[in-house]
Design a protein around this motif. Structure first.
Motif, PDB file in Angstrom:
ATOM      1  N   ASN A   1      -7.261   1.144  -6.453  1.00 41.26           N
ATOM      2  CA  ASN A   1      -7.668   2.038  -5.383  1.00 41.26           C
ATOM      3  C   ASN A   1      -8.166   1.225  -4.192  1.00 41.26           C
ATOM      4  O   ASN A   1      -9.143   0.487  -4.304  1.00 41.26           O
ATOM      5  N   GLU A   2      -7.478   1.361  -3.055  1.00 45.70           N
ATOM      6  CA  GLU A   2      -7.880   0.656  -1.840  1.00 45.70           C
ATOM      7  C   GLU A   2      -7.726   1.570  -0.632  1.00 45.70           C
ATOM      8  O   GLU A   2      -6.748   2.296  -0.508  1.00 45.70           O
ATOM      9  N   ASP A   3      -8.689   1.496   0.255  1.00 49.02           N
ATOM     10  CA  ASP A   3      -8.662   2.175   1.542  1.00 49.02           C
ATOM     11  C   ASP A   3      -8.293   1.105   2.569  1.00 49.02           C
ATOM     12  O   ASP A   3      -9.026   0.113   2.726  1.00 49.02           O
TER      13      ASP A   3
ATOM     14  N   LEU B   1     -13.581   2.307  -4.744  1.00 49.63           N
ATOM     15  CA  LEU B   1     -12.644   1.323  -4.192  1.00 49.63           C
ATOM     16  C   LEU B   1     -12.646   0.056  -5.040  1.00 49.63           C
ATOM     17  O   LEU B   1     -13.698  -0.390  -5.508  1.00 49.63           O
TER      18      LEU B   1
ATOM     19  N   SER C   1       0.841  -1.188   0.000  1.00 46.65           N
ATOM     20  CA  SER C   1       0.000   0.000   0.000  1.00 46.65           C
ATOM     21  C   SER C   1       0.877   1.240   0.000  1.00 46.65           C
ATOM     22  O   SER C   1       1.793   1.358   0.813  1.00 46.65           O
ATOM     23  N   SER C   2       0.587   2.142  -0.907  1.00 47.48           N
ATOM     24  CA  SER C   2       1.270   3.439  -1.013  1.00 47.48           C
ATOM     25  C   SER C   2       2.789   3.308  -1.151  1.00 47.48           C
ATOM     26  O   SER C   2       3.537   3.920  -0.399  1.00 47.48           O
TER      27      SER C   2
ATOM     28  N   THR D   1      -1.166  -0.682  -4.386  1.00 49.82           N
ATOM     29  CA  THR D   1      -2.407   0.082  -4.249  1.00 49.82           C
ATOM     30  C   THR D   1      -2.089   1.468  -3.693  1.00 49.82           C
ATOM     31  O   THR D   1      -1.067   1.674  -3.041  1.00 49.82           O
ATOM     32  N   GLN D   2      -2.974   2.389  -3.987  1.00 47.91           N
ATOM     33  CA  GLN D   2      -2.965   3.730  -3.410  1.00 47.91           C
ATOM     34  C   GLN D   2      -4.409   4.014  -2.991  1.00 47.91           C
ATOM     35  O   GLN D   2      -5.345   3.323  -3.417  1.00 47.91           O
ATOM     36  N   PHE D   3      -4.579   5.064  -2.199  1.00 50.23           N
ATOM     37  CA  PHE D   3      -5.929   5.457  -1.814  1.00 50.23           C
ATOM     38  C   PHE D   3      -6.264   6.780  -2.471  1.00 50.23           C
ATOM     39  O   PHE D   3      -5.723   7.825  -2.129  1.00 50.23           O
TER      40      PHE D   3
ATOM     41  N   LEU E   1      -9.090   9.185  -2.745  1.00 51.39           N
ATOM     42  CA  LEU E   1     -10.248   9.481  -1.900  1.00 51.39           C
ATOM     43  C   LEU E   1     -11.582   9.492  -2.637  1.00 51.39           C
ATOM     44  O   LEU E   1     -12.557   8.928  -2.179  1.00 51.39           O
TER      45      LEU E   1
ATOM     46  N   SER F   1       0.022  14.178   3.329  1.00 51.40           N
ATOM     47  CA  SER F   1      -0.876  13.374   4.160  1.00 51.40           C
ATOM     48  C   SER F   1      -0.837  13.893   5.589  1.00 51.40           C
ATOM     49  O   SER F   1       0.244  14.085   6.150  1.00 51.40           O
TER      50      SER F   1
ATOM     51  N   GLN G   1     -11.013  -2.576   2.880  1.00 49.76           N
ATOM     52  CA  GLN G   1     -10.477  -3.111   1.638  1.00 49.76           C
ATOM     53  C   GLN G   1     -11.496  -3.974   0.905  1.00 49.76           C
ATOM     54  O   GLN G   1     -12.398  -4.536   1.523  1.00 49.76           O
TER      55      GLN G   1
END
Length: 193
Positions: free
Chosen positions: A57-59, A48, A19-20, A40-42, A44, A145, A63
Motif C-alpha cells: 500500500n503506497e500513496d 501505508l 503504481s496501480s 503498489t496500489q493505494f 485509502l 477513480s 511514499q
C-alpha cells in the motif's frame, strides 16, 4: 513497454516500482520478467507501507520508500487521478536513483490549452468536482477513480518546475505495434546522474 526497452534496454535487471498496474500488456510483462519488480496500489483506509492482499500500500503523494530506491517508476493513466500532483511528482523523483526515470502515460486532454485542475479533495477524502464529474476505471475500486486533472502539454513544465527532472513527451503512431489512437503520448521524466 517500447519506451522502457528503448531507453532502458537492461530493464529486466533494474529495480522497478509500478503504481496501480493493470493485469495485461506491459504490466504483465514487467511482473513476469523484471527481476526486481514491485507493484503498489493505494488502499485509502490501510496503513501505508503495509501489504493488503499481498500488494504493498503506497500513496504516491507520501511514499514510505527510501530516497533513490528505484531505477524506474511506471504509472499508466494514474496521474490524472492525483489530488496533489506536485507532491506525487516530487515523491516519485525522490525515490528515483540518479539516471532513473518516471515513465508514464496520462491522457493529455487539454493538449494545447493550459492544464486544468478538475477536482480537489474534500475534508473526508471525497472529490469536490470543479467541473462536470468524471470517473475512470480502477482495478481495486468498483466506484472508480475521480479525474482530478485535465493535463495539457504544459505537464512537462509542471514536472520540471516541481522536480528538476528532464522531461520529454514521446509520440507513437506505428501500426506494426498496434499503436494508433488518441492519447497515445508517453512521458519520460529523467533524474540527472
Amino acid at each position: 513497454m517500447r519506451t522502457i526497452i528503448e531507453h532502458y534496454p537492461n530493464w529486466s535487471e533494474l529495480k522497478i516500482h509500478e503504481s496501480s498496474p493493470g493485469h495485461s500488456g506491459h504490466s504483465l510483462r514487467l511482473k513476469k520478467e523484471a527481476r526486481h519488480y514491485l507493484e503498489t496500489q493505494f488502499f485509502l483506509k490501510e496503513v501505508l507501507g503495509n501489504k493488503v492482499n499481498g500488494i504493498r500500500n503506497e500513496d504516491l503523494e507520501k511514499q514510505t520508500f527510501d530516497d533513490e530506491s528505484f531505477d524506474l517508476v511506471i504509472t499508466s493513466d494514474v496521474m490524472e487521478h492525483i489530488y496533489n500532483p506536485e507532491l506525487a511528482f516530487k515523491e516519485i523523483h525522490r525515490t528515483l536513483k540518479p539516471g532513473g526515470a518516471h515513465i508514464f502515460s496520462v491522457p493529455l486532454i487539454n493538449r494545447f490549452k493550459p492544464t486544468q485542475r478538475w477536482a480537489k479533495k474534500g475534508k473526508n477524502g471525497e472529490p469536490i468536482f470543479l467541473f462536470e464529474p468524471e470517473w475512470h476505471g480502477n482495478p481495486i475500486d468498483q466506484k472508480g477513480s475521480p479525474v482530478t486533472m485535465h493535463w495539457g502539454y504544459d505537464i512537462v513544465d509542471f514536472i520540471e518546475e516541481h522536480t528538476g527532472a528532464n522531461c520529454e513527451i514521446l509520440y507513437y503512431d506505428d501500426l506494426n505495434y498496434g499503436i494508433r489512437a488518441e492519447f497515445r503520448e508517453i512521458i519520460i521524466a529523467k533524474k540527472d546522474n
